[in-house]
Design a protein around this motif. Structure first.
Motif, PDB file in Angstrom:
ATOM      1  N   ASP A 216      -4.076   5.853   7.802  1.00  0.00           N
ATOM      2  CA  ASP A 216      -2.845   6.449   7.321  1.00  0.00           C
ATOM      3  C   ASP A 216      -2.725   7.935   7.618  1.00  0.00           C
ATOM      4  O   ASP A 216      -1.643   8.432   7.929  1.00  0.00           O
ATOM      5  N   GLU A 224       4.724   5.000   6.859  1.00  0.00           N
ATOM      6  CA  GLU A 224       5.766   5.050   5.829  1.00  0.00           C
ATOM      7  C   GLU A 224       7.031   4.328   6.288  1.00  0.00           C
ATOM      8  O   GLU A 224       7.659   3.595   5.516  1.00  0.00           O
ATOM      9  N   ARG A 227       6.346   0.561   6.027  1.00  0.00           N
ATOM     10  CA  ARG A 227       6.237   0.067   4.658  1.00  0.00           C
ATOM     11  C   ARG A 227       7.547   0.187   3.894  1.00  0.00           C
ATOM     12  O   ARG A 227       7.784  -0.579   2.944  1.00  0.00           O
ATOM     13  N   CYS A 228       8.406   1.102   4.288  1.00  0.00           N
ATOM     14  CA  CYS A 228       9.712   1.252   3.628  1.00  0.00           C
ATOM     15  C   CYS A 228      10.783   0.356   4.238  1.00  0.00           C
ATOM     16  O   CYS A 228      11.941   0.382   3.794  1.00  0.00           O
ATOM     17  N   SER A 239       3.345  -7.045   5.104  1.00  0.00           N
ATOM     18  CA  SER A 239       2.487  -5.954   4.661  1.00  0.00           C
ATOM     19  C   SER A 239       1.676  -5.429   5.842  1.00  0.00           C
ATOM     20  O   SER A 239       1.188  -6.209   6.665  1.00  0.00           O
TER      21      SER A 239
END
Length: 294
Positions: A216, A224, A227-228, A239
Protein backbone atom coordinates in the motif's frame (compact mmCIF):
# COMPACT_ATOMS: atom_id res chain seq x y z
CA UNK A 1 -1.43 -37.00 -7.41
CA UNK A 2 -3.57 -37.00 -4.28
CA UNK A 3 -3.95 -34.06 -1.92
CA UNK A 4 -3.70 -34.80 1.79
CA UNK A 5 -7.24 -34.78 3.15
CA UNK A 6 -6.14 -33.59 6.59
CA UNK A 7 -4.93 -30.24 5.29
CA UNK A 8 -6.70 -27.52 3.37
CA UNK A 9 -5.10 -26.77 0.01
CA UNK A 10 -4.85 -23.85 -2.36
CA UNK A 11 -4.69 -24.60 -6.08
CA UNK A 12 -2.63 -22.16 -8.13
CA UNK A 13 -3.33 -22.04 -11.86
CA UNK A 14 -0.75 -20.16 -13.97
CA UNK A 15 -1.03 -19.37 -17.67
CA UNK A 16 1.36 -20.75 -20.29
CA UNK A 17 5.08 -20.11 -20.03
CA UNK A 18 7.70 -20.03 -17.30
CA UNK A 19 7.23 -16.28 -16.98
CA UNK A 20 3.77 -16.93 -15.56
CA UNK A 21 4.81 -19.97 -13.53
CA UNK A 22 7.69 -18.40 -11.59
CA UNK A 23 5.57 -15.72 -9.85
CA UNK A 24 3.08 -18.43 -8.87
CA UNK A 25 5.92 -20.33 -7.20
CA UNK A 26 6.71 -17.25 -5.10
CA UNK A 27 3.03 -16.93 -4.22
CA UNK A 28 2.97 -20.60 -3.24
CA UNK A 29 5.71 -19.95 -0.68
CA UNK A 30 3.53 -17.30 0.92
CA UNK A 31 0.67 -19.76 1.37
CA UNK A 32 3.03 -22.40 2.73
CA UNK A 33 4.21 -20.02 5.42
CA UNK A 34 0.58 -19.73 6.50
CA UNK A 35 0.14 -23.46 6.95
CA UNK A 36 -1.70 -24.29 3.72
CA UNK A 37 -0.80 -27.04 1.29
CA UNK A 38 -0.22 -25.76 -2.24
CA UNK A 39 -0.66 -27.43 -5.61
CA UNK A 40 0.44 -25.63 -8.78
CA UNK A 41 -1.51 -27.00 -11.71
CA UNK A 42 0.41 -26.51 -14.96
CA UNK A 43 -1.21 -26.88 -18.37
CA UNK A 44 0.72 -29.33 -20.55
CA UNK A 45 -0.44 -28.43 -24.03
CA UNK A 46 0.88 -29.78 -27.35
CA UNK A 47 0.93 -26.13 -28.49
CA UNK A 48 4.17 -24.21 -28.27
CA UNK A 49 5.09 -22.25 -25.14
CA UNK A 50 3.98 -24.90 -22.68
CA UNK A 51 6.25 -25.13 -19.68
CA UNK A 52 8.87 -27.80 -20.26
CA UNK A 53 9.11 -30.87 -18.07
CA UNK A 54 12.71 -29.91 -17.25
CA UNK A 55 11.64 -26.50 -15.94
CA UNK A 56 8.98 -28.05 -13.73
CA UNK A 57 11.43 -30.67 -12.48
CA UNK A 58 13.92 -27.96 -11.49
CA UNK A 59 11.25 -25.94 -9.68
CA UNK A 60 9.92 -29.04 -7.92
CA UNK A 61 13.41 -30.02 -6.77
CA UNK A 62 14.06 -26.52 -5.44
CA UNK A 63 10.65 -26.36 -3.72
CA UNK A 64 9.87 -29.81 -2.30
CA UNK A 65 6.94 -28.52 -0.21
CA UNK A 66 5.06 -27.41 -3.33
CA UNK A 67 3.16 -30.05 -5.31
CA UNK A 68 3.13 -29.69 -9.10
CA UNK A 69 0.42 -31.29 -11.21
CA UNK A 70 0.58 -31.48 -15.00
CA UNK A 71 -2.74 -30.98 -16.72
CA UNK A 72 -2.68 -32.63 -20.19
CA UNK A 73 -4.94 -30.85 -22.67
CA UNK A 74 -5.56 -31.39 -26.39
CA UNK A 75 -4.47 -29.16 -29.23
CA UNK A 76 -6.79 -26.15 -29.32
CA UNK A 77 -7.49 -26.62 -33.01
CA UNK A 78 -6.02 -23.60 -34.77
CA UNK A 79 -2.73 -21.84 -35.40
CA UNK A 80 -3.62 -18.64 -37.28
CA UNK A 81 -4.05 -16.31 -34.32
CA UNK A 82 -3.82 -12.55 -34.85
CA UNK A 83 -1.97 -12.31 -31.55
CA UNK A 84 -0.21 -14.78 -29.23
CA UNK A 85 -2.38 -13.71 -26.28
CA UNK A 86 -5.49 -14.99 -28.05
CA UNK A 87 -3.83 -18.39 -28.52
CA UNK A 88 -3.04 -18.50 -24.81
CA UNK A 89 -6.64 -17.73 -23.93
CA UNK A 90 -7.87 -20.48 -26.25
CA UNK A 91 -5.49 -23.05 -24.78
CA UNK A 92 -6.58 -22.19 -21.24
CA UNK A 93 -10.23 -22.44 -22.31
CA UNK A 94 -9.64 -25.89 -23.82
CA UNK A 95 -8.04 -26.92 -20.51
CA UNK A 96 -11.29 -26.39 -18.55
CA UNK A 97 -12.51 -30.03 -18.69
CA UNK A 98 -9.15 -31.33 -17.44
CA UNK A 99 -9.10 -28.70 -14.69
CA UNK A 100 -12.64 -29.65 -13.66
CA UNK A 101 -11.71 -33.34 -13.43
CA UNK A 102 -8.65 -32.56 -11.32
CA UNK A 103 -10.52 -30.26 -8.93
CA UNK A 104 -13.37 -32.74 -8.50
CA UNK A 105 -10.80 -35.31 -7.34
CA UNK A 106 -9.33 -32.83 -4.88
CA UNK A 107 -12.61 -31.77 -3.25
CA UNK A 108 -13.62 -31.13 -0.49
CA UNK A 109 -10.17 -30.08 0.68
CA UNK A 110 -9.65 -27.20 -1.77
CA UNK A 111 -9.70 -23.88 0.05
CA UNK A 112 -9.42 -21.69 -3.06
CA UNK A 113 -8.43 -21.55 -6.71
CA UNK A 114 -5.98 -18.75 -7.59
CA UNK A 115 -5.91 -17.85 -11.27
CA UNK A 116 -3.47 -16.14 -13.56
CA UNK A 117 -5.11 -13.16 -15.29
CA UNK A 118 -5.18 -15.10 -18.59
CA UNK A 119 -7.17 -17.94 -17.01
CA UNK A 120 -10.49 -16.10 -16.73
CA UNK A 121 -12.45 -18.96 -18.29
CA UNK A 122 -11.54 -21.13 -15.30
CA UNK A 123 -13.99 -18.99 -13.30
CA UNK A 124 -16.74 -21.13 -14.83
CA UNK A 125 -15.20 -24.30 -13.40
CA UNK A 126 -14.75 -22.74 -9.96
CA UNK A 127 -18.35 -21.51 -9.91
CA UNK A 128 -19.68 -24.91 -10.98
CA UNK A 129 -17.78 -26.67 -8.19
CA UNK A 130 -18.40 -24.01 -5.55
CA UNK A 131 -14.70 -23.18 -5.09
CA UNK A 132 -13.79 -19.60 -4.12
CA UNK A 133 -11.75 -18.07 -6.94
CA UNK A 134 -9.14 -15.32 -6.83
CA UNK A 135 -6.86 -13.70 -9.38
CA UNK A 136 -3.15 -13.23 -8.87
CA UNK A 137 -1.98 -10.03 -10.56
CA UNK A 138 1.81 -10.04 -10.65
CA UNK A 139 2.12 -6.54 -12.13
CA UNK A 140 1.61 -3.18 -10.42
CA UNK A 141 -1.56 -1.93 -8.74
CA UNK A 142 -1.59 0.99 -11.15
CA UNK A 143 -1.77 -1.38 -14.10
CA UNK A 144 -4.64 -3.24 -12.45
CA UNK A 145 -6.49 0.05 -11.91
CA UNK A 146 -6.19 0.81 -15.63
CA UNK A 147 -7.20 -2.67 -16.78
CA UNK A 148 -10.34 -2.75 -14.64
CA UNK A 149 -11.37 0.71 -15.85
CA UNK A 150 -10.89 -0.01 -19.58
CA UNK A 151 -14.11 -2.00 -20.29
CA UNK A 152 -16.17 1.12 -19.50
CA UNK A 153 -13.60 3.71 -20.55
CA UNK A 154 -12.90 2.56 -24.10
CA UNK A 155 -16.48 2.37 -25.48
CA UNK A 156 -17.04 5.98 -24.42
CA UNK A 157 -13.82 7.29 -25.99
CA UNK A 158 -14.42 9.48 -29.07
CA UNK A 159 -12.06 7.40 -31.25
CA UNK A 160 -9.61 4.46 -30.98
CA UNK A 161 -6.46 5.50 -29.17
CA UNK A 162 -4.37 4.45 -32.17
CA UNK A 163 -5.84 7.52 -33.91
CA UNK A 164 -4.88 9.94 -31.12
CA UNK A 165 -1.39 8.86 -29.98
CA UNK A 166 -0.49 12.11 -28.21
CA UNK A 167 -3.77 12.38 -26.33
CA UNK A 168 -3.33 12.17 -22.56
CA UNK A 169 -5.55 9.55 -20.94
CA UNK A 170 -6.70 9.83 -17.33
CA UNK A 171 -7.47 6.86 -15.10
CA UNK A 172 -8.31 6.88 -11.37
CA UNK A 173 -5.33 6.40 -9.08
CA UNK A 174 -2.54 6.65 -11.67
CA UNK A 175 -0.63 9.48 -13.38
CA UNK A 176 -1.82 10.60 -16.84
CA UNK A 177 -0.74 8.32 -19.69
CA UNK A 178 -0.23 9.13 -23.36
CA UNK A 179 -2.38 7.02 -25.63
CA UNK A 180 0.64 5.73 -27.52
CA UNK A 181 2.07 4.34 -24.25
CA UNK A 182 -0.89 2.04 -23.71
CA UNK A 183 -0.56 -1.67 -24.42
CA UNK A 184 -0.25 -2.52 -28.12
CA UNK A 185 -3.08 -5.05 -27.81
CA UNK A 186 -5.43 -2.26 -26.74
CA UNK A 187 -4.57 0.38 -29.32
CA UNK A 188 -7.46 -0.55 -31.61
CA UNK A 189 -10.60 -1.15 -29.57
CA UNK A 190 -12.34 -2.72 -32.58
CA UNK A 191 -9.68 -5.42 -33.04
CA UNK A 192 -10.28 -9.01 -31.95
CA UNK A 193 -7.39 -8.90 -29.50
CA UNK A 194 -8.63 -5.71 -27.82
CA UNK A 195 -12.13 -7.16 -27.47
CA UNK A 196 -10.66 -10.33 -25.94
CA UNK A 197 -8.57 -8.33 -23.47
CA UNK A 198 -11.52 -6.15 -22.44
CA UNK A 199 -13.67 -9.24 -21.92
CA UNK A 200 -10.89 -10.70 -19.80
CA UNK A 201 -10.76 -7.54 -17.66
CA UNK A 202 -14.54 -7.63 -17.21
CA UNK A 203 -14.45 -11.23 -16.03
CA UNK A 204 -11.87 -10.42 -13.38
CA UNK A 205 -14.68 -8.66 -11.49
CA UNK A 206 -16.35 -12.05 -10.95
CA UNK A 207 -13.59 -13.24 -8.62
CA UNK A 208 -13.87 -13.10 -4.86
CA UNK A 209 -10.64 -11.13 -4.65
CA UNK A 210 -7.48 -10.05 -6.44
CA UNK A 211 -4.00 -10.64 -4.99
CA UNK A 212 -1.47 -8.06 -6.16
CA UNK A 213 2.32 -8.17 -5.90
CA UNK A 214 2.58 -4.68 -4.42
CA UNK A 215 2.13 -2.92 -1.09
CA UNK A 216 0.00 0.00 0.00
CA UNK A 217 2.77 2.52 0.74
CA UNK A 218 4.19 2.06 -2.75
CA UNK A 219 0.95 2.57 -4.66
CA UNK A 220 -1.48 4.12 -2.19
CA UNK A 221 -3.35 6.20 -4.79
CA UNK A 222 -4.09 3.24 -7.03
CA UNK A 223 -5.09 1.09 -4.06
CA UNK A 224 -7.52 3.73 -2.80
CA UNK A 225 -9.05 4.12 -6.27
CA UNK A 226 -9.59 0.38 -6.53
CA UNK A 227 -11.00 -0.04 -3.03
CA UNK A 228 -13.34 2.95 -3.42
CA UNK A 229 -14.77 1.56 -6.66
CA UNK A 230 -13.52 4.44 -8.80
CA UNK A 231 -12.18 2.03 -11.44
CA UNK A 232 -15.46 0.13 -11.79
CA UNK A 233 -18.20 2.71 -11.13
CA UNK A 234 -21.01 0.51 -12.47
CA UNK A 235 -19.94 -2.77 -10.88
CA UNK A 236 -18.56 -3.97 -7.57
CA UNK A 237 -14.80 -4.34 -7.37
CA UNK A 238 -13.50 -7.56 -5.80
CA UNK A 239 -11.48 -7.11 -2.64
CA UNK A 240 -7.90 -6.15 -3.46
CA UNK A 241 -5.16 -7.67 -1.30
CA UNK A 242 -1.60 -6.33 -1.39
CA UNK A 243 0.73 -9.26 -0.77
CA UNK A 244 4.07 -7.91 -2.06
CA UNK A 245 6.81 -7.92 -2.33
CA UNK A 246 6.83 -11.66 -2.88
CA UNK A 247 10.55 -12.17 -3.38
CA UNK A 248 11.74 -11.94 0.18
CA UNK A 249 15.22 -10.85 1.33
CA UNK A 250 17.54 -13.82 1.35
CA UNK A 251 15.64 -15.70 -1.36
CA UNK A 252 18.48 -16.43 -3.75
CA UNK A 253 16.67 -18.98 -5.90
CA UNK A 254 19.26 -21.63 -5.07
CA UNK A 255 22.27 -19.42 -5.89
CA UNK A 256 24.71 -19.36 -2.98
CA UNK A 257 26.59 -16.17 -3.91
CA UNK A 258 25.03 -12.73 -3.78
CA UNK A 259 25.05 -10.95 -7.14
CA UNK A 260 27.42 -8.00 -7.53
CA UNK A 261 24.57 -5.69 -8.60
CA UNK A 262 22.96 -6.10 -5.17
CA UNK A 263 26.22 -5.15 -3.48
CA UNK A 264 26.32 -2.00 -5.63
CA UNK A 265 22.69 -1.14 -4.83
CA UNK A 266 23.39 -1.36 -1.10
CA UNK A 267 26.00 1.41 -1.42
CA UNK A 268 23.58 3.91 -3.00
CA UNK A 269 21.87 6.70 -0.99
CA UNK A 270 18.25 6.25 0.04
CA UNK A 271 15.68 7.11 -2.66
CA UNK A 272 18.39 7.46 -5.30
CA UNK A 273 17.58 4.38 -7.40
CA UNK A 274 14.94 4.19 -10.11
CA UNK A 275 13.74 0.70 -10.97
CA UNK A 276 12.30 0.08 -14.44
CA UNK A 277 10.08 -3.00 -14.55
CA UNK A 278 8.85 -4.09 -17.96
CA UNK A 279 5.56 -5.95 -17.71
CA UNK A 280 4.30 -8.02 -20.62
CA UNK A 281 2.83 -5.02 -22.38
CA UNK A 282 3.15 -1.96 -20.17
CA UNK A 283 6.42 -0.52 -18.87
CA UNK A 284 6.28 0.83 -15.35
CA UNK A 285 8.88 2.98 -13.64
CA UNK A 286 8.93 3.27 -9.88
CA UNK A 287 11.29 5.20 -7.66
CA UNK A 288 12.22 2.88 -4.82
CA UNK A 289 14.12 3.57 -1.65
CA UNK A 290 16.68 1.08 -0.35
CA UNK A 291 14.21 0.09 2.34
CA UNK A 292 11.54 -1.00 -0.15
CA UNK A 293 13.79 -2.81 -2.62
CA UNK A 294 13.15 -6.55 -2.69
Amino acid sequence: MAIMAAQKSVILYPSLGVGHLNPMVELAKLFLRRGLAVVITVVDSPDKDSVSADAIARLAAANPDIAFHLLPVPFCGREDYPHAVMRIMDVMRVANPALREFLMGALPDVEALVLDMFCADALDVAAELGIPSYFFFASALGYLAIMLRLPEYYPAAPSPIKDMPETVLHFPGVPPIRALDMAATLQDRDSDIAKARLAQCTRMLEARGILVNSFDRLESRALEALRCGLCTPRRSTPSVHCIGSLVLPGNTGGISERHACLEWLDTQPDRSVVFFGFAQELSISLALSNSTRA
